[in-house]
Design a protein around this motif. Structure first.
Motif, PDB file in Angstrom:
ATOM      1  N   GLN A  33      76.938  50.258  12.341  1.00 41.30           N
ATOM      2  CA  GLN A  33      75.877  49.469  12.952  1.00 41.30           C
ATOM      3  C   GLN A  33      76.283  48.008  13.061  1.00 41.30           C
ATOM      4  OE1 GLN A  33      72.078  50.087  11.147  1.00 41.30           O
ATOM      5  NE2 GLN A  33      71.038  48.541  12.366  1.00 41.30           N
ATOM      6  N   ALA A  34      77.006  47.506  12.057  1.00 35.46           N
ATOM      7  CA  ALA A  34      77.430  46.104  12.092  1.00 35.46           C
ATOM      8  C   ALA A  34      78.359  45.827  13.274  1.00 35.46           C
ATOM      9  CB  ALA A  34      78.133  45.742  10.781  1.00 35.46           C
ATOM     10  N   VAL A  41      79.259  43.494  18.848  1.00 31.52           N
ATOM     11  CA  VAL A  41      79.628  43.521  20.269  1.00 31.52           C
ATOM     12  C   VAL A  41      78.401  43.313  21.150  1.00 31.52           C
ATOM     13  CG1 VAL A  41      81.700  44.894  19.865  1.00 31.52           C
ATOM     14  CG2 VAL A  41      79.552  46.055  20.433  1.00 31.52           C
ATOM     15  N   ASP A  42      77.224  43.733  20.670  1.00 31.96           N
ATOM     16  CA  ASP A  42      75.994  43.441  21.405  1.00 31.96           C
ATOM     17  C   ASP A  42      75.804  41.931  21.514  1.00 31.96           C
ATOM     18  OD1 ASP A  42      75.280  46.061  21.883  1.00 31.96           O
ATOM     19  OD2 ASP A  42      73.836  46.184  20.237  1.00 31.96           O
ATOM     20  N   ALA A  43      75.998  41.240  20.389  1.00 29.92           N
ATOM     21  CA  ALA A  43      75.817  39.786  20.364  1.00 29.92           C
ATOM     22  C   ALA A  43      76.818  39.072  21.258  1.00 29.92           C
ATOM     23  CB  ALA A  43      75.938  39.279  18.927  1.00 29.92           C
ATOM     24  N   LEU A  44      77.999  39.668  21.415  1.00 30.69           N
ATOM     25  CA  LEU A  44      79.027  39.083  22.277  1.00 30.69           C
ATOM     26  C   LEU A  44      78.795  39.400  23.752  1.00 30.69           C
ATOM     27  CD1 LEU A  44      82.239  39.856  20.166  1.00 30.69           C
ATOM     28  CD2 LEU A  44      81.076  37.647  20.417  1.00 30.69           C
ATOM     29  N   GLY A  45      77.796  40.242  24.036  1.00 34.19           N
ATOM     30  CA  GLY A  45      77.488  40.582  25.420  1.00 34.19           C
ATOM     31  C   GLY A  45      78.463  41.541  26.052  1.00 34.19           C
ATOM     32  N   TRP A  46      79.053  42.421  25.237  1.00 35.17           N
ATOM     33  CA  TRP A  46      80.040  43.369  25.774  1.00 35.17           C
ATOM     34  C   TRP A  46      79.372  44.373  26.699  1.00 35.17           C
ATOM     35  CZ3 TRP A  46      84.717  45.142  22.431  1.00 35.17           C
ATOM     36  CH2 TRP A  46      85.433  44.003  22.015  1.00 35.17           C
ATOM     37  N   LEU A  47      80.127  44.792  27.705  1.00 42.88           N
ATOM     38  CA  LEU A  47      79.646  45.759  28.681  1.00 42.88           C
ATOM     39  C   LEU A  47      79.620  47.161  28.083  1.00 42.88           C
ATOM     40  CD1 LEU A  47      81.802  44.521  31.696  1.00 42.88           C
ATOM     41  CD2 LEU A  47      79.475  43.810  31.090  1.00 42.88           C
ATOM     42  N   ARG A  48      78.757  47.980  28.632  1.00 40.36           N
ATOM     43  CA  ARG A  48      78.653  49.390  28.234  1.00 40.36           C
ATOM     44  C   ARG A  48      78.966  50.239  29.451  1.00 40.36           C
ATOM     45  NH1 ARG A  48      73.222  51.868  25.402  1.00 40.36           N
ATOM     46  NH2 ARG A  48      73.329  53.971  26.298  1.00 40.36           N
ATOM     47  N   ILE A  49      80.038  51.003  29.394  1.00 36.73           N
ATOM     48  CA  ILE A  49      80.524  51.732  30.568  1.00 36.73           C
ATOM     49  C   ILE A  49      80.926  53.162  30.176  1.00 36.73           C
ATOM     50  CG2 ILE A  49      81.324  49.688  31.827  1.00 36.73           C
ATOM     51  CD1 ILE A  49      84.085  50.142  30.714  1.00 36.73           C
ATOM     52  N   ALA A  64      75.989  67.916  22.448  1.00 35.80           N
ATOM     53  CA  ALA A  64      76.083  67.721  20.997  1.00 35.80           C
ATOM     54  C   ALA A  64      75.869  66.254  20.632  1.00 35.80           C
ATOM     55  CB  ALA A  64      77.441  68.195  20.485  1.00 35.80           C
ATOM     56  N   TYR A  65      76.487  65.373  21.387  1.00 40.46           N
ATOM     57  CA  TYR A  65      76.298  63.928  21.193  1.00 40.46           C
ATOM     58  C   TYR A  65      76.837  63.211  22.411  1.00 40.46           C
ATOM     59  CZ  TYR A  65      81.272  63.881  19.750  1.00 40.46           C
ATOM     60  OH  TYR A  65      82.635  64.026  19.702  1.00 40.46           O
ATOM     61  N   ARG A  66      76.635  61.906  22.441  1.00 41.34           N
ATOM     62  CA  ARG A  66      77.109  61.107  23.556  1.00 41.34           C
ATOM     63  C   ARG A  66      78.038  60.003  23.062  1.00 41.34           C
ATOM     64  NH1 ARG A  66      71.419  60.084  26.881  1.00 41.34           N
ATOM     65  NH2 ARG A  66      70.787  62.305  26.981  1.00 41.34           N
ATOM     66  N   TYR A  67      78.876  59.547  23.970  1.00 42.82           N
ATOM     67  CA  TYR A  67      79.674  58.362  23.693  1.00 42.82           C
ATOM     68  C   TYR A  67      79.778  57.534  24.967  1.00 42.82           C
ATOM     69  CZ  TYR A  67      83.850  60.281  26.054  1.00 42.82           C
ATOM     70  OH  TYR A  67      84.719  60.780  26.978  1.00 42.82           O
ATOM     71  N   HIS A  68      80.185  56.302  24.800  1.00 43.43           N
ATOM     72  CA  HIS A  68      80.495  55.433  25.930  1.00 43.43           C
ATOM     73  C   HIS A  68      81.540  54.437  25.460  1.00 43.43           C
ATOM     74  CE1 HIS A  68      77.078  53.418  23.808  1.00 43.43           C
ATOM     75  NE2 HIS A  68      77.854  52.364  23.950  1.00 43.43           N
ATOM     76  N   TYR A  69      81.934  53.554  26.340  1.00 47.08           N
ATOM     77  CA  TYR A  69      82.900  52.526  25.964  1.00 47.08           C
ATOM     78  C   TYR A  69      82.232  51.160  26.030  1.00 47.08           C
ATOM     79  CZ  TYR A  69      86.481  56.109  26.266  1.00 47.08           C
ATOM     80  OH  TYR A  69      87.217  57.245  26.055  1.00 47.08           O
ATOM     81  N   ARG A  70      82.638  50.294  25.112  1.00 46.82           N
ATOM     82  CA  ARG A  70      82.218  48.903  25.140  1.00 46.82           C
ATOM     83  C   ARG A  70      83.447  48.062  25.453  1.00 46.82           C
ATOM     84  NH1 ARG A  70      77.222  48.102  22.682  1.00 46.82           N
ATOM     85  NH2 ARG A  70      77.339  46.167  23.888  1.00 46.82           N
ATOM     86  N   ALA A  71      83.278  47.105  26.329  1.00 43.16           N
ATOM     87  CA  ALA A  71      84.393  46.265  26.746  1.00 43.16           C
ATOM     88  C   ALA A  71      83.907  44.833  26.899  1.00 43.16           C
ATOM     89  CB  ALA A  71      84.970  46.754  28.072  1.00 43.16           C
ATOM     90  N   PRO A  72      84.751  43.861  26.567  1.00 43.02           N
ATOM     91  CA  PRO A  72      84.361  42.456  26.752  1.00 43.02           C
ATOM     92  C   PRO A  72      84.147  42.153  28.221  1.00 43.02           C
ATOM     93  CG  PRO A  72      86.686  42.639  26.160  1.00 43.02           C
ATOM     94  CD  PRO A  72      86.095  43.999  25.988  1.00 43.02           C
ATOM     95  N   PRO A  73      83.265  41.203  28.530  1.00 46.61           N
ATOM     96  CA  PRO A  73      82.964  40.907  29.941  1.00 46.61           C
ATOM     97  C   PRO A  73      84.186  40.518  30.759  1.00 46.61           C
ATOM     98  CG  PRO A  73      81.383  39.844  28.487  1.00 46.61           C
ATOM     99  CD  PRO A  73      82.461  40.388  27.610  1.00 46.61           C
ATOM    100  N   ASP A  74      85.222  40.006  30.100  1.00 51.18           N
ATOM    101  CA  ASP A  74      86.417  39.586  30.829  1.00 51.18           C
ATOM    102  C   ASP A  74      87.473  40.671  30.893  1.00 51.18           C
ATOM    103  OD1 ASP A  74      87.059  39.616  28.162  1.00 51.18           O
ATOM    104  OD2 ASP A  74      88.022  37.643  28.124  1.00 51.18           O
TER     105      ASP A  74
END
Length: 275
Positions: free
Chosen positions: A100-101, A106-114, A263-273
């Motif tokens: 969770q941390a 990455v949420d606080a950094l504004g990372w994209l969810r793709i 069963a579950y889901r996943y995605h990728y987080r990436a920095p805006p740049d």
């Protein structure tokens, strides 16, 4: 009863339908089924890098324990440095196993969810055998499969460039589990559909199912999955799993009709740049 990952609820993501222990087992099978060129381990954080391979699954940070949350910011920065040094765009593979941390950081950094993707699974019957529906599918060598994958057009155009095919072949050559390469051919002998399956312990992972454009809507996708399941049963596997993107409604309908469920889901987080 499934243990629910609190970060899944906090992120507005459906909680996993299976226990976190099973999520980890499937994620481990994903590592085994598609080895990366390079790997760096930091506790339960696995950095996977494959320069030149377009697949994010072999170019991402994978975390295997939601309790491994010490110094998330510093470790994430260090991981990004490793990727930058290799010339690989950085992605965090978010699964219910991510602390969770780290999610909050990455949420606080504004990372994209793709790349929203579901991991679907279904039991394999011990008496599941090659039927008339799957009997026209041939098990071939990896070299023959790669040629057929390219001939069908693959899963997407960037997956069948010469470099991508070379990288894919190099990755699959490193699979230590039972690699099952399947091809169905049209009447003239041309490749019509392909799939790869990996039998790993009691799990059968199904990857890279592709049908040639001229052969689609003919039941070949179903035929290939049935053949994978039959090979899995013969190898002693008890559960099959695969990945399907959120926008691929036709594939979800196919897999649902074959008894798979999410069963579950996943995605990728990436920095805006990110590239």
């Amino acid at each position: 009863m499934a243990i629910i990952a609190p970060e899944a609820e906090r992120s507005g993501i459906a909680a996993p339908a299976v226990p976190l222990s099973r999520v980890r087992t499937i994620e481990e099978a994903n590592l085994n089924g598609f080895p990366s060129d390079r790997q760096l381990i930091d506790g339960q954080w696995f950095l996977r890098l494959s320069p030149g391979n377009p697949a994010r699954r072999v170019n991402s940070l994978n975390v295997f324990d939601p309790a491994d949350d010490v110094d998330c910011a510093a470790r994430l920065a260090a991981a990004r440095t490793v990727f930058a040094r290799a010339g690989v765009a950085f992605h965090l593979r978010w699964t219910p196993l991510v602390p969770q941390a780290l999610t909050g950081h990455v949420d606080a950094l504004g990372w994209l969810r793709i790349g929203e993707t579901g991991v679907w699974s279904r039991p394999i019957d011990a008496d599941e055998v090659m039927s008339g529906e799957s009997a026209g599918v041939e098990r071939v060598t990896l070299a023959d499969w790669l040629a057929a994958f390219g001939a069908t057009g693959g899963t997407r155009p960037e997956a069948v460039t010469p470099l991508a095919l070379s990288r894919l072949g190099a990755s699959l050559e490193r699979v230590a589990a039972d690699l099952i390469c399947l091809v169905a051919r049209s009447a003239d002998g041309a490749p019509a559909a392909v799939a790869v399956a990996v039998a790993d312990r009691d799990l059968l992972g199904i990857y890279d199912l592709a049908v040639a454009p001229s052969c689609r809507r003919s039941g070949l996708g179903r035929q290939m999955v049935r053949a994978c399941l039959a090979h899995g049963a013969a190898a002693g596997c008890r559960e099959a799993w695969l990945q399907v993107t959120a926008e691929n409604a036709s594939a979800r309908a196919l897999y649902r009709g074959l008894g798979f469920s999410e069963a579950y889901r996943y995605h990728y987080r990436a920095p805006p740049d990110a590239d």
